[in-house]
Design an enzyme around this catalytic site. Sequence first.
Site, PDB file in Angstrom:
ATOM      1  N   GLN A  57      71.391  31.343  63.414  1.00 57.60           N
ATOM      2  CA  GLN A  57      72.384  31.336  64.486  1.00 57.60           C
ATOM      3  C   GLN A  57      71.677  31.258  65.831  1.00 57.60           C
ATOM      4  O   GLN A  57      71.351  32.266  66.443  1.00 57.60           O
ATOM      5  CB  GLN A  57      73.283  32.569  64.431  1.00 57.60           C
ATOM      6  CG  GLN A  57      74.423  32.455  65.416  1.00 57.60           C
ATOM      7  CD  GLN A  57      75.459  33.530  65.255  1.00 57.60           C
ATOM      8  OE1 GLN A  57      75.464  34.300  64.305  1.00 57.60           O
ATOM      9  NE2 GLN A  57      76.367  33.591  66.203  1.00 57.60           N
ATOM     10  N   PHE A  58      71.449  30.021  66.295  1.00 57.89           N
ATOM     11  CA  PHE A  58      70.718  29.817  67.545  1.00 57.89           C
ATOM     12  C   PHE A  58      71.470  30.378  68.747  1.00 57.89           C
ATOM     13  O   PHE A  58      70.872  30.677  69.774  1.00 57.89           O
ATOM     14  CB  PHE A  58      70.391  28.331  67.760  1.00 57.89           C
ATOM     15  CG  PHE A  58      71.529  27.507  68.300  1.00 57.89           C
ATOM     16  CD1 PHE A  58      71.662  27.306  69.662  1.00 57.89           C
ATOM     17  CD2 PHE A  58      72.464  26.944  67.452  1.00 57.89           C
ATOM     18  CE1 PHE A  58      72.712  26.555  70.170  1.00 57.89           C
ATOM     19  CE2 PHE A  58      73.507  26.187  67.940  1.00 57.89           C
ATOM     20  CZ  PHE A  58      73.644  25.992  69.309  1.00 57.89           C
ATOM     21  N   THR A  59      72.784  30.589  68.624  1.00 56.46           N
ATOM     22  CA  THR A  59      73.549  31.095  69.767  1.00 56.46           C
ATOM     23  C   THR A  59      73.189  32.529  70.136  1.00 56.46           C
ATOM     24  O   THR A  59      73.578  32.997  71.207  1.00 56.46           O
ATOM     25  CB  THR A  59      75.068  30.985  69.516  1.00 56.46           C
ATOM     26  OG1 THR A  59      75.414  31.754  68.372  1.00 56.46           O
ATOM     27  CG2 THR A  59      75.484  29.528  69.336  1.00 56.46           C
TER      28      THR A  59
END
Length: 149
Positions: free
Chosen positions: A78-80
């Site tokens: 989850q790069f966010t």
Amino acid sequence: MLAVLQRVSEARVIVDGETVGEIGHGLLALVCAERGDTTAEADKLLAKMLKLRIFPDDAGKMNRSVQEVGGGLLIVSQFTLAADTSGGNRPSFTDAANPQTGQALYEHFIARARAAHPVVESGRFAADMKVQLVNDGPVTIPLRIVPPT
């Protein structure tokens, strides 16, 4: 490297209508590689995650790790998590590792987890994933391992 851990009674990841990873009791780990991260940070994050005492003992105190309770791990990229919202209302993700590095560190993290723990499932890197979970507690813990300067 960043992670948000959620103690769950069950969790699953669905991609294109297909369940690609699923666990019962254990930890859902949302993970993100940041610029400058290496396998050393991934290894430290995994070690911390496996030993973190956030499961109840017989007295009901958070005193047991996922390893001690035999729980599963569901690892989802989850790069966010690297979002920077200080500059306005639209998040910036410039602190996230580039996709090639992020994928390599995510795959390294999963491989190390599978070598260290008996039940490890995962999502798919860069896929549009639907994550379903039942948060147990609720218990949600953020973790960050920062590269040495």
